[in-house]
Structures are given as structure tokens and as C-alpha cells.
Motif scaffolding. Sequence first.
Motif, short mmCIF file in Angstrom:
data_model
loop_
_atom_site.label_atom_id
_atom_site.label_comp_id
_atom_site.label_asym_id
_atom_site.label_seq_id
_atom_site.Cartn_x
_atom_site.Cartn_y
_atom_site.Cartn_z
N ASP A 129 0.82 -1.21 0.00
CA ASP A 129 0.00 0.00 0.00
C ASP A 129 0.85 1.26 0.00
O ASP A 129 0.47 2.27 -0.59
CB ASP A 129 -0.93 0.02 1.22
N THR B 94 1.84 1.88 -3.53
CA THR B 94 0.69 2.40 -4.29
C THR B 94 0.49 3.88 -4.00
O THR B 94 0.22 4.67 -4.92
CB THR B 94 -0.59 1.61 -3.93
N ASP B 95 0.61 4.28 -2.74
CA ASP B 95 0.52 5.70 -2.39
C ASP B 95 1.60 6.50 -3.10
O ASP B 95 1.36 7.62 -3.57
CB ASP B 95 0.66 5.88 -0.88
#
Length: 239
Positions: free
Chosen positions: A82, A85-86
Amino acid sequence: MVQTDKTSHDGIVLQNAGADYVASAAKSALGMVPFAGSILAEIAGNIIPNQRIDRIVKYAQALESRLLMLEKEIVNRNMSDDNFTDLIEESLRQASRSLTDERRDYISSLVANSISSEDIEHYESKHLLRILGELNDVEIIWLRFYLDPVMNGDIDFREKHANIINPTSAHSESTQPELDKSTLQNSYKEHLSSLGLLEKKIDINTSGRSTKLKTTGFTITSLGRLLLREVGFNNARIR
């Protein structure tokens, strides 16, 4: 009253349809970049409606050239993180606002280095990317200048960017354009200093009971070197 609601509803529908069209165009354009494009396409559709698709595609191409030097398995493994992805989402936002190929190269280098580096975590790369987003291209050149600020240092770089980094001093006989340029140069350095990328050199003058502090110049900090290295200046080693 009913008519007003309907008009409002129709406006939302049209707006959403336009956003969907832009998202679809983004995915189609990015699909032409084999590896990096497929990674970026899904995220791009959600965060860049009404932005410049051509800038995103150029960024994807710049990122592609860097990701091809890495193993696909490593890249795909990072896609389940994650924090990565950020980082990608933030890179897309910045790429959509980028005006130059150099800026897109900085962003793609930082993202690729986040994958290949064993020392920098993705959330740390995102922090560096946000700092990069605070800088304009002229300020990046000034930061790079301080890697080798001695008089005869890095002649090629100085010649290439002479119009930016040639110092302009303000004095009583300066013309208004000279005063303006000196003011802007000082502003760039002060901004870099406020972000922790440059550090002021302070001269302490003690006379009697009074002490005067005077800024005599700037030096690059470890954070400044780290940022430059992550955006592609490989000679920016931490000291």
C-alpha cells in the motif's frame, strides 16, 4: 424545484461521463507503454480526470526505461504494498503537473529507486517526493549547484545553467532588473534552506557586548544530497 434538481442531476451525469471518458483515454494511452503503463493505468483512471494525459504518458515512458532495468517480479511484488501504491499515486499527480522532461525524469528516478533501494522505504520515498513537489526546476538546479560550489567546480554544469546560477549581487548602483534577479536568487536559497535541503553558514561577529549574526552562504545538507541522489544525480553521495 423539481426542474432544478433534474438540472443539477444532469450536470453531475455529464461531469461523470466526461471524467469517465478522460479516465478511459488515460488507460488507452498508457496501455501503449507495455510494462509501466499497465502498472499506472488502473491508478491513473481514478486520480487524474481533467489532467494532461500526454504528460502522464511521457512520465510512463520515462518510468518504463528505468523499470526495464529491474526484475519484473520485484516490481510486481511492490505493487501489493500500500505504501508503494501511495507513492505511485503521488507520482502521477506530480507528473500530471510536470512541464518538462527533466521533471518527469526526477519523478521516475525517485519511484524506480524506491523499488531498487534496500535502504529507503516506500513511505520515505513518498516523503522525498513531496519535498520534490515543493521545488520548482530552478530550485533543483540551485540545489545541484551546491554539490560542488567551489569556483572552478563542475564547469559543464555551470556553463549549461549560467543564466540561472551566475550570482547577481545587489548594491546601490544596481539596476532594477539586477535587484529583481538578486532577490529571486536569495528567495530560492532561502526556500531550499527552509525545507532542510541547504544549511546557512553563519558568521558570528562579537564586538563589545553586542553579537551580530550574518549569513555568509549556504551548504548542502545530508537531506539535500539524499534527494538529489534519489532523483537521479548519482554523484550526490551522503557525506
